[in-house]
Design an enzyme around this catalytic site. Sequence first.
Site, short mmCIF file in Angstrom:
data_model
loop_
_atom_site.label_atom_id
_atom_site.label_comp_id
_atom_site.label_asym_id
_atom_site.label_seq_id
_atom_site.Cartn_x
_atom_site.Cartn_y
_atom_site.Cartn_z
N ASN A 46 -1.90 4.96 -9.26
CA ASN A 46 -2.14 5.46 -7.91
C ASN A 46 -2.36 6.98 -7.94
OD1 ASN A 46 0.67 5.55 -8.54
ND2 ASN A 46 1.22 5.75 -6.39
N ILE A 47 -3.26 7.42 -7.09
CA ILE A 47 -3.58 8.85 -6.99
C ILE A 47 -3.49 9.22 -5.50
CG2 ILE A 47 -5.29 10.65 -7.40
CD1 ILE A 47 -6.39 8.96 -9.68
N GLU A 48 -2.52 10.08 -5.19
CA GLU A 48 -2.29 10.45 -3.79
C GLU A 48 -3.02 11.73 -3.42
OE1 GLU A 48 1.98 10.36 -3.24
OE2 GLU A 48 1.97 8.16 -3.33
N CYS A 57 -4.83 3.28 -4.37
CA CYS A 57 -3.83 2.48 -5.10
C CYS A 57 -4.26 2.23 -6.54
CB CYS A 57 -3.65 1.13 -4.42
SG CYS A 57 -2.92 1.21 -2.80
N GLU A 59 -4.20 -0.54 -8.27
CA GLU A 59 -4.99 -1.76 -8.50
C GLU A 59 -6.48 -1.48 -8.29
OE1 GLU A 59 -2.33 -1.37 -6.61
OE2 GLU A 59 -1.32 -3.26 -6.14
N CYS A 88 -0.83 -4.12 -1.88
CA CYS A 88 -1.00 -3.92 -0.43
C CYS A 88 -2.19 -4.77 0.07
CB CYS A 88 -1.24 -2.44 -0.12
SG CYS A 88 -2.90 -1.88 -0.54
N CYS A 91 -5.70 -3.75 -1.22
CA CYS A 91 -5.92 -4.15 -2.62
C CYS A 91 -6.13 -5.66 -2.74
CB CYS A 91 -4.76 -3.69 -3.50
SG CYS A 91 -4.78 -1.90 -3.76
N1 THU Z 1 0.39 1.78 -3.88
C1 THU Z 1 -0.31 1.24 -4.91
O1 THU Z 1 -0.73 1.95 -5.84
N2 THU Z 1 -0.57 -0.08 -4.87
C2 THU Z 1 -0.16 -0.92 -3.87
O2 THU Z 1 -0.56 -2.07 -3.85
C3 THU Z 1 0.77 -0.44 -2.86
C4 THU Z 1 0.89 1.02 -2.75
C5 THU Z 1 0.65 3.22 -3.89
C6 THU Z 1 -0.08 4.00 -2.82
C7 THU Z 1 0.81 5.19 -2.66
O3 THU Z 1 0.45 6.16 -3.62
C8 THU Z 1 2.19 4.69 -2.99
O4 THU Z 1 2.02 3.47 -3.69
C9 THU Z 1 3.06 4.46 -1.78
O5 THU Z 1 2.43 3.68 -0.83
#
Ligand code: THU
Length: 133
Positions: A46-48, A57, A59, A88, A91
């Site tokens: 994941n990259i915010e 996300c 995935e 989520c 995804c």
């Molecule tokens: N996140 C994912 O990488 N995959 C998911 O299916 C659920 C959420 C990440 C997004 C964000 O960076 C962090 O988790 C919190 O939501």
Amino acid sequence: MIKKHLIKKLVDHAMSMIDKAHAPYSKYHVGASVLMDDETIIGGCNIESSSYGLTCCAERIAIYNAISGGLTSFKALAVVTKNGGFPCGACRQVIWEQCGNIPVFITNKNGKIIEKSSASLLPEAFDKKKLSP
Ligand code: THU
């Protein structure tokens, strides 16, 4: 059926992708990897973004990473988080559309794996079939 040693390789790879996560806001680190039909494994994390909504996300990054590298035949996906969080909704849609019905191995930090099919994660999926006349 995916061979056991390949599942382990895929899950281990997804686990290693956690270290690459850029999650300074949520501090929720996610690693994901996809297994392709030629047994290549491609990862994502994941990259915010500081704007939050632009976060992507793990995935989806793994899937897009594979596709942008020219690989489009998906066999399985693994996602790893500290507490075994499920993919989520966004995804689940992308997994279904890009990968079809594949096994998804949802794993926690202790290596406990729950296997779900991508079809079961998105019942009554909306997809391109609904767009054709
Ligand atoms: N996140 C994912 O990488 N995959 C998911 O299916 C659920 C959420 C990440 C997004 C964000 O960076 C962090 O988790 C919190 O939501």
